[in-house]
Design an enzyme around this catalytic site. Structure first.
Site, PDB file in Angstrom:
ATOM      1  N   ASN B  83      -3.723  41.239  13.083  1.00 40.48           N
ATOM      2  CA  ASN B  83      -2.683  42.251  13.254  1.00 40.48           C
ATOM      3  C   ASN B  83      -1.343  41.670  13.701  1.00 40.48           C
ATOM      4  O   ASN B  83      -0.442  42.410  14.080  1.00 40.48           O
ATOM      5  CB  ASN B  83      -3.132  43.321  14.253  1.00 40.48           C
ATOM      6  CG  ASN B  83      -4.450  43.931  13.855  1.00 40.48           C
ATOM      7  OD1 ASN B  83      -5.483  43.648  14.439  1.00 40.48           O
ATOM      8  ND2 ASN B  83      -4.423  44.737  12.814  1.00 40.48           N
ATOM      9  N   ILE B  91       4.172  42.403  15.081  1.00 43.90           N
ATOM     10  CA  ILE B  91       2.917  42.998  15.541  1.00 43.90           C
ATOM     11  C   ILE B  91       2.686  44.329  14.851  1.00 43.90           C
ATOM     12  O   ILE B  91       3.609  45.138  14.734  1.00 43.90           O
ATOM     13  CB  ILE B  91       2.957  43.236  17.067  1.00 43.90           C
ATOM     14  CG1 ILE B  91       3.257  41.931  17.800  1.00 43.90           C
ATOM     15  CG2 ILE B  91       1.647  43.829  17.560  1.00 43.90           C
ATOM     16  CD1 ILE B  91       3.701  42.124  19.228  1.00 43.90           C
ATOM     17  N   CYS B  92       1.445  44.557  14.410  1.00 46.04           N
ATOM     18  CA  CYS B  92       1.089  45.866  13.868  1.00 46.04           C
ATOM     19  C   CYS B  92       0.232  46.585  14.908  1.00 46.04           C
ATOM     20  O   CYS B  92      -0.953  46.304  15.048  1.00 46.04           O
ATOM     21  CB  CYS B  92       0.316  45.708  12.556  1.00 46.04           C
ATOM     22  SG  CYS B  92      -0.212  47.273  11.874  1.00 46.04           S
ATOM     23  N   LEU B  93       0.875  47.451  15.678  1.00 45.29           N
ATOM     24  CA  LEU B  93       0.150  48.189  16.709  1.00 45.29           C
ATOM     25  C   LEU B  93       0.743  49.597  16.768  1.00 45.29           C
ATOM     26  O   LEU B  93       1.958  49.756  16.896  1.00 45.29           O
ATOM     27  CB  LEU B  93       0.279  47.478  18.061  1.00 45.29           C
ATOM     28  CG  LEU B  93      -0.499  48.080  19.225  1.00 45.29           C
ATOM     29  CD1 LEU B  93      -1.993  48.071  18.962  1.00 45.29           C
ATOM     30  CD2 LEU B  93      -0.215  47.325  20.514  1.00 45.29           C
TER      31      LEU B  93
END
Lengths: 190, 199
Positions: B83, B91-93
């Site tokens: 991620n 960041i993929c959050l």
């Protein structure tokens, strides 16, 4: 994160001399923290509380709701909230609205409902069982179908087997069934 | 209203400094400039993960509309994670995007990122190459992530096999990081990595 915080155990072990003043100070501090707005982290001004119980300044919460008009959720617990479902908190002597805020609409007003009367009137039955209404759309004979196909709607109980009421109901339902069949036949062959 | 951001960051900064996570060296927060718009975060790799023992530095940029919009966070330390982009550190959050809530703080963001390191979400990847490796060859992923933690985040686990392969590519004139990326992407298959680098 579930581990007990070391500060609590430390407080217990602390030497007790002059502890009283320390304790009151701590309590005051705690109270302040309790009244902090969850958005600006400052003491809440024009305080409002959501139905999920979270405290905010009204200007802060208003801006949060404006930022995401399509997804209005509580900034703390993400429960659904809206402008209408926010309760203002009035402390003593704070009822006079001194500053007419230009940018922010005034805080929503508190809603006051009369206390429920006692149980004296419950005998009339409306309150207990609920009041049901149904609409039928269409010409006279279709009324039969709508009433026949209204599944799931609470209706009076069927009369018990053998009573004159039961016989009457059976007779009526047969009459209506025949009427309906004749009507369908007429529709088909006419 | 513009200084609500600065005011809040000031408070949050104090809160983080006093927090027990800082005492345990799990997270760290430093100011980069004096007007509270840019900060440097640091999180420790969680135990029992390939990131254990590493320290990961984050760039935190606070928008003027904070806390109504999330801070912009990116890994500065290179990291191998489904991620997190191994190239840019993006960041993929969800909480840094549409699931942000105004009551979240820099402390909760840092803790969420630490949680992300121990629970990757390969079905919602930021780095497709890493996510594919995670799903197809978990052991290879763990080995690679551990190696990157050692190389970039000061992790303790040294893998001499990986280091040897990188050294052979470096000897051929390839830059070290480029060699590491190529080998990591091809499951440490020296031949295929070489092929890709020279094609």
């Amino acid at each position: 994160m579930a581990s007990p915080s070391p500060s609590t155990s430390h407080d217990i072990n602390e030497p007790r001399d002059g502890g009283d003043t320390q304790n009151t100070k701590d309590e005051e501090k705690k109270d302040e923290n309790l009244l902090e707005c969850n958005i600006c982290l400052d003491t809440a001004k024009d305080a409002v509380v959501s139905l999920c119980g979270h405290l905010f300044c009204w200007p802060c919460l208003h801006q949060w709701l404006e930022t995401r008009p399509n997804r209005q959720v509580c900034p703390v617990c993400k429960a659904a909230i809206s402008k209408e479902k926010v309760v203002p908190l009035y402390g003593r002597g704070s009822t006079k609205q001194e500053d007419p805020r230009d940018k922010v609409p005034p805080r929503p007003a508190g809603q006051r409902t009369e206390p429920e009367p006692g149980n004296n009137f419950s005998g009339f039955g409306f309150g207990d069982s609920g009041f049901h209404m149904s609409f039928g759309i269409g010409a006279f004979p279709f009324g039969f179908f709508t009433s026949t196909f209204n599944f799931g709607e609470p209706r009076p109980n069927v009369a018990t087997h053998g009573t004159p009421m039961y016989m009457e109901e059976q007779f009526l339902s047969k009459v209506f069934l025949w009427l309906a069949m004749i009507f369908i036949a007429w529709l088909l062959f006419a | 209203m513009a200084n609500i951001a600065a005011q809040r960051i000031k408070r949050e900064f104090k809160e983080v400094i006093k927090s027990e996570e800082v005492a345990k060296c799990a997270i760290k927060l430093e100011l980069v400039d004096n007007n509270y718009t840019e900060l440097k975060g640091e999180i420790a790799g969680p135990p029992d993960t390939p990131y254990e023992g590493g320290n990961f530095v984050l760039e935190i940029k606070v928008p003027e509309t904070y806390p109504f919009n999330p801070p912009k966070v990116r890994f500065i330390t290179k990291i191998w994670h489904p991620n997190i982009s191994s190239v840019t550190g993006a960041i993929c959050l969800d909480i840094l995007k549409d699931q942000w809530a105004a009551a979240m703080t820099l402390r909760t963001v840092l803790l969420s990122l630490q949680a992300l390191l121990s629970a990757a979400e390969p079905d919602d990847p930021q780095d497709a190459v890493v996510a594919r490796q995670y799903k197809e060859n978990l052991d290879m992923f763990k080995l690679t992530a551990r190696h990157w933690t050692n190389a970039y985040a000061g992790g303790p686990s040294v893998n001499s096999e990986c280091d040897d392969k990188i050294k052979r590519l470096v000897d051929m004139g390839i830059e070290e990081h480029q060699a590491r990326v190529a080998l990591s992407s091809y499951n440490w298959d020296l031949e295929r990595a070489t092929e890709q680098l020279f094609s």
